[in-house]
Design a protein around this motif. Sequence first.
Motif, short mmCIF file in Angstrom:
data_model
loop_
_atom_site.label_atom_id
_atom_site.label_comp_id
_atom_site.label_asym_id
_atom_site.label_seq_id
_atom_site.Cartn_x
_atom_site.Cartn_y
_atom_site.Cartn_z
N ALA A 23 -7.28 38.42 8.52
CA ALA A 23 -8.32 39.03 7.68
C ALA A 23 -8.23 40.54 7.60
O ALA A 23 -8.66 41.15 6.62
N GLY B 101 -7.59 44.19 6.87
CA GLY B 101 -6.98 44.87 5.74
C GLY B 101 -7.24 44.17 4.41
O GLY B 101 -7.22 44.82 3.37
N LEU B 102 -7.49 42.86 4.45
CA LEU B 102 -7.77 42.12 3.22
C LEU B 102 -9.26 41.87 3.05
O LEU B 102 -9.82 42.08 1.98
N ILE B 103 -9.90 41.40 4.13
CA ILE B 103 -11.32 41.10 4.09
C ILE B 103 -12.13 42.17 4.81
O ILE B 103 -13.21 42.54 4.38
N SER B 104 -11.59 42.67 5.89
CA SER B 104 -12.36 43.60 6.71
C SER B 104 -11.53 44.82 7.09
O SER B 104 -10.31 44.75 7.20
#
Length: 239
Positions: A181, A183-186
């Motif tokens: 997750a 870098g993409l989500i958080s």
Amino acid sequence: MSNSLSIIPLQNLAIAFIPVFLVIIILFKWSLNGKFALYALSRMLVQLLLVGYFLNYLFAGANAWIVVMLLMLMVLFASWIALGNIKEQRLPLLKRTMAAIAVGGGFTLFVITQGVLTLHPWYQVQTMIPLAGMIFANCMNSVSLSAERFYAELSRGEDYFKARKIAFQASMIPNINALFAVGLISLPGMMTGQILSGTSPFIAARYQIVVMCMIFASAGISSAYFLVLSKNKKKTAGQ
């Protein structure tokens, strides 16, 4: 963007509790353990306020012995909290849990602070204590998950090796998900904090890579060592 974070006024800080109290209301409305959530929230407030004052004092005049004693206390408290889900075995497992967190967390902390960051002096409190907090808290969560799952599997009649495999896999799920997750989500805590304070995102990303490595490694080593130490005492699961 400003190079320094502004001080949050107390009235603004209070606004942060609006969504928190919405969750508390839901807990009570749905007949869940709202009192326990309020207790946890109160402890969070007291603990953070106290640690803020304590660290302010510590930063002003820390020495190696004080840092070592503080690290030992962190291991003790992390070990005690980690066994909260299996309270009937808390005391028998405490020594084993402390060993697992001290080895996994201590080794990782040493590699990061002395190998990657090359702290001088080695106990530089402004860096050592925050990193130790992240590492030991992560070890605590990992050991807690592995211990609960390990003894649950033993109680179902699984042998040691099967229980160990299932428990270790379960303990690593949150950390592996975090790797996917990030870098993409958080944008995790350290990177977010550095960016908010005006640090270049490229520099912040390097520090966050270090953090993700130390979190993954400390979790895996502590959990695995706890399970290895549990081999000769697996019979306690049925007691």
